[in-house]
Scaffold this motif. Structure first.
Motif, mmCIF file in Angstrom:
data_model
loop_
_atom_site.group_PDB
_atom_site.id
_atom_site.type_symbol
_atom_site.label_atom_id
_atom_site.label_comp_id
_atom_site.label_asym_id
_atom_site.label_seq_id
_atom_site.Cartn_x
_atom_site.Cartn_y
_atom_site.Cartn_z
ATOM 1 N N ARG A 240 0.849 -1.191 0.000
ATOM 2 C CA ARG A 240 0.000 0.000 0.000
ATOM 3 C C ARG A 240 0.881 1.236 0.000
ATOM 4 O O ARG A 240 1.906 1.283 0.677
ATOM 5 N N LYS A 241 0.473 2.226 -0.782
ATOM 6 C CA LYS A 241 1.157 3.516 -0.730
ATOM 7 C C LYS A 241 0.115 4.595 -0.524
ATOM 8 O O LYS A 241 -1.031 4.476 -0.950
ATOM 9 N N ASN A 242 0.537 5.655 0.161
ATOM 10 C CA ASN A 242 -0.338 6.765 0.476
ATOM 11 C C ASN A 242 0.180 7.998 -0.261
ATOM 12 O O ASN A 242 1.294 8.445 0.000
ATOM 13 N N LEU A 243 -0.629 8.539 -1.161
ATOM 14 C CA LEU A 243 -0.185 9.672 -1.965
ATOM 15 C C LEU A 243 0.055 10.931 -1.147
ATOM 16 O O LEU A 243 0.918 11.729 -1.488
ATOM 17 N N LEU A 244 -0.687 11.128 -0.076
ATOM 18 C CA LEU A 244 -0.472 12.325 0.739
ATOM 19 C C LEU A 244 0.914 12.305 1.378
ATOM 20 O O LEU A 244 1.605 13.321 1.403
ATOM 21 N N TYR A 245 1.309 11.152 1.878
ATOM 22 C CA TYR A 245 2.626 11.063 2.491
ATOM 23 C C TYR A 245 3.727 11.176 1.440
ATOM 24 O O TYR A 245 4.810 11.680 1.721
ATOM 25 N N ASN A 246 3.447 10.753 0.212
ATOM 26 C CA ASN A 246 4.433 10.800 -0.857
ATOM 27 C C ASN A 246 4.836 12.216 -1.241
ATOM 28 O O ASN A 246 5.830 12.407 -1.935
ATOM 29 N N ILE A 247 4.070 13.192 -0.820
ATOM 30 C CA ILE A 247 4.432 14.579 -1.119
ATOM 31 C C ILE A 247 5.787 14.907 -0.505
ATOM 32 O O ILE A 247 6.601 15.590 -1.103
ATOM 33 N N ILE A 248 6.046 14.381 0.678
ATOM 34 C CA ILE A 248 7.305 14.663 1.368
ATOM 35 C C ILE A 248 8.337 13.565 1.115
ATOM 36 O O ILE A 248 9.457 13.830 0.711
ATOM 37 N N ARG A 249 7.952 12.330 1.370
ATOM 38 C CA ARG A 249 8.883 11.201 1.240
ATOM 39 C C ARG A 249 8.098 9.963 0.837
ATOM 40 O O ARG A 249 7.198 9.532 1.555
ATOM 41 N N LYS A 250 8.446 9.385 -0.299
ATOM 42 C CA LYS A 250 7.719 8.212 -0.785
ATOM 43 C C LYS A 250 7.879 7.065 0.185
ATOM 44 O O LYS A 250 8.969 6.809 0.697
ATOM 45 N N ARG A 251 6.771 6.385 0.419
ATOM 46 C CA ARG A 251 6.771 5.273 1.357
ATOM 47 C C ARG A 251 5.758 4.234 0.909
ATOM 48 O O ARG A 251 4.643 4.568 0.532
ATOM 49 N N TRP A 252 6.175 2.980 0.943
ATOM 50 C CA TRP A 252 5.300 1.848 0.658
ATOM 51 C C TRP A 252 5.221 0.988 1.908
ATOM 52 O O TRP A 252 6.236 0.710 2.542
ATOM 53 N N TYR A 253 4.023 0.569 2.239
ATOM 54 C CA TYR A 253 3.804 -0.308 3.389
ATOM 55 C C TYR A 253 3.566 -1.727 2.888
ATOM 56 O O TYR A 253 2.849 -1.935 1.915
ATOM 57 N N VAL A 254 4.164 -2.683 3.558
ATOM 58 C CA VAL A 254 3.910 -4.094 3.288
ATOM 59 C C VAL A 254 3.189 -4.631 4.508
ATOM 60 O O VAL A 254 3.683 -4.501 5.639
ATOM 61 N N GLU A 255 2.011 -5.211 4.300
ATOM 62 C CA GLU A 255 1.169 -5.641 5.410
ATOM 63 C C GLU A 255 0.757 -7.098 5.253
ATOM 64 O O GLU A 255 0.614 -7.597 4.136
ATOM 65 N N HIS A 256 0.569 -7.746 6.393
ATOM 66 C CA HIS A 256 0.004 -9.093 6.385
ATOM 67 C C HIS A 256 -1.447 -9.004 5.918
ATOM 68 O O HIS A 256 -2.029 -7.917 5.858
ATOM 69 N N LEU A 257 -2.042 -10.117 5.609
ATOM 70 C CA LEU A 257 -3.414 -10.129 5.101
ATOM 71 C C LEU A 257 -4.417 -9.586 6.102
ATOM 72 O O LEU A 257 -5.460 -9.055 5.716
ATOM 73 N N ASP A 258 -4.103 -9.684 7.389
ATOM 74 C CA ASP A 258 -5.007 -9.145 8.405
ATOM 75 C C ASP A 258 -4.825 -7.647 8.622
ATOM 76 O O ASP A 258 -5.482 -7.050 9.463
ATOM 77 N N GLY A 259 -3.910 -7.023 7.875
ATOM 78 C CA GLY A 259 -3.680 -5.587 7.983
ATOM 79 C C GLY A 259 -2.557 -5.189 8.918
ATOM 80 O O GLY A 259 -2.211 -4.013 9.003
ATOM 81 N N SER A 260 -1.993 -6.158 9.632
ATOM 82 C CA SER A 260 -0.896 -5.825 10.538
ATOM 83 C C SER A 260 0.368 -5.537 9.727
ATOM 84 O O SER A 260 0.608 -6.144 8.687
ATOM 85 N N PRO A 261 1.201 -4.607 10.197
ATOM 86 C CA PRO A 261 2.387 -4.219 9.427
ATOM 87 C C PRO A 261 3.454 -5.304 9.404
ATOM 88 O O PRO A 261 3.648 -6.036 10.372
ATOM 89 N N PHE A 262 4.140 -5.418 8.266
ATOM 90 C CA PHE A 262 5.233 -6.374 8.115
ATOM 91 C C PHE A 262 6.557 -5.635 7.936
ATOM 92 O O PHE A 262 7.504 -5.823 8.670
ATOM 93 N N CYS A 263 6.628 -4.779 6.916
ATOM 94 C CA CYS A 263 7.816 -3.953 6.702
ATOM 95 C C CYS A 263 7.400 -2.759 5.863
ATOM 96 O O CYS A 263 6.240 -2.626 5.489
ATOM 97 N N MET A 264 8.349 -1.882 5.594
ATOM 98 C CA MET A 264 8.046 -0.756 4.723
ATOM 99 C C MET A 264 9.283 -0.375 3.927
ATOM 100 O O MET A 264 10.404 -0.697 4.300
ATOM 101 N N ALA A 265 9.037 0.289 2.807
ATOM 102 C CA ALA A 265 10.113 0.800 1.970
ATOM 103 C C ALA A 265 9.903 2.305 1.856
ATOM 104 O O ALA A 265 8.791 2.763 1.605
#
Length: 176
Positions: free
Chosen positions: A72-97
């Motif tokens: 998942r990526k959030n365009l609002l946050y990308n205005i400052i610094r691009k970030r991608w979230y990697v999440e488990h199927l239940d929505g819990s966080p796994f890692c991010m880039a």
């Protein structure tokens, strides 16, 4: 009477424009194969929604079509610094880039890539951002060339299929 119609015109035209944009927006599905013959599928990154305003969700599917994780990526946050979230199927966080440097990311927003001198590199961290487990670095060449470095993850906590798919999404998902 004409003034009332002209005042209502934006409220009638704008939903039509958004509706057409929704229907014309292509899905971005990315399929990975085990070899050049494309006979044996390895995995697929599936765009979950055709059109999104802020959050763009993707699901990583294995060769049988079973979901593994979500990106998942959030365009609002990308205005400052691009970030991608990697999440488990239940929505819990796994890692991010995220982009390698907040200072460089701000410079990229104002100056652009400056002929490749301000290349967008990413670091892959644990979900809390404390530990770096990998890097995706774009090399200075005429063509796009990336190096996915996972030497910071000797225990292989990051599935290599997930790392490969994330690397491709960091390029294609950023409209590069």
């Amino acid at each position: 009477k004409h003034d009332e119609v002209l005042a209502l015109l934006p409220f009638l035209v704008l939903p039509g424009i958004f509706g057409i944009a929704y229907l014309l927006a292509p899905y971005r599905h990315v399929t990975f194969y085990r070899d050049r013959t494309m006979q044996h599928k390895l995995m697929t990154v599936h765009q979950d929604v055709r059109f999104a305003i802020f959050n763009f969700p993707y699901t990583l599917l294995d060769e049988a079509g079973e979901p593994l994780l979500r990106f998942r990526k959030n365009l609002l946050y990308n205005i400052i610094r691009k970030r991608w979230y990697v999440e488990h199927l239940d929505g819990s966080p796994f890692c991010m880039a995220l982009e390698d440097s907040i200072i460089l990311s701000i410079l990229r927003r104002f100056l652009g890539p400056m002929f490749g001198l301000l290349r967008t590199n990413f670091i892959i961290t644990t979900h809390d951002g404390d530990d770096v487990i990998g890097e995706l670095n774009r090399k200075l060449t005429f063509f796009d060339k990336y190096v996915l470095d996972l030497t910071h993850d000797p225990d292989r906590t990051l599935d290599r299929r997930v790392a490969l798919a994330l690397g491709v999404m960091l390029d294609t998902g950023e409209n590069r």
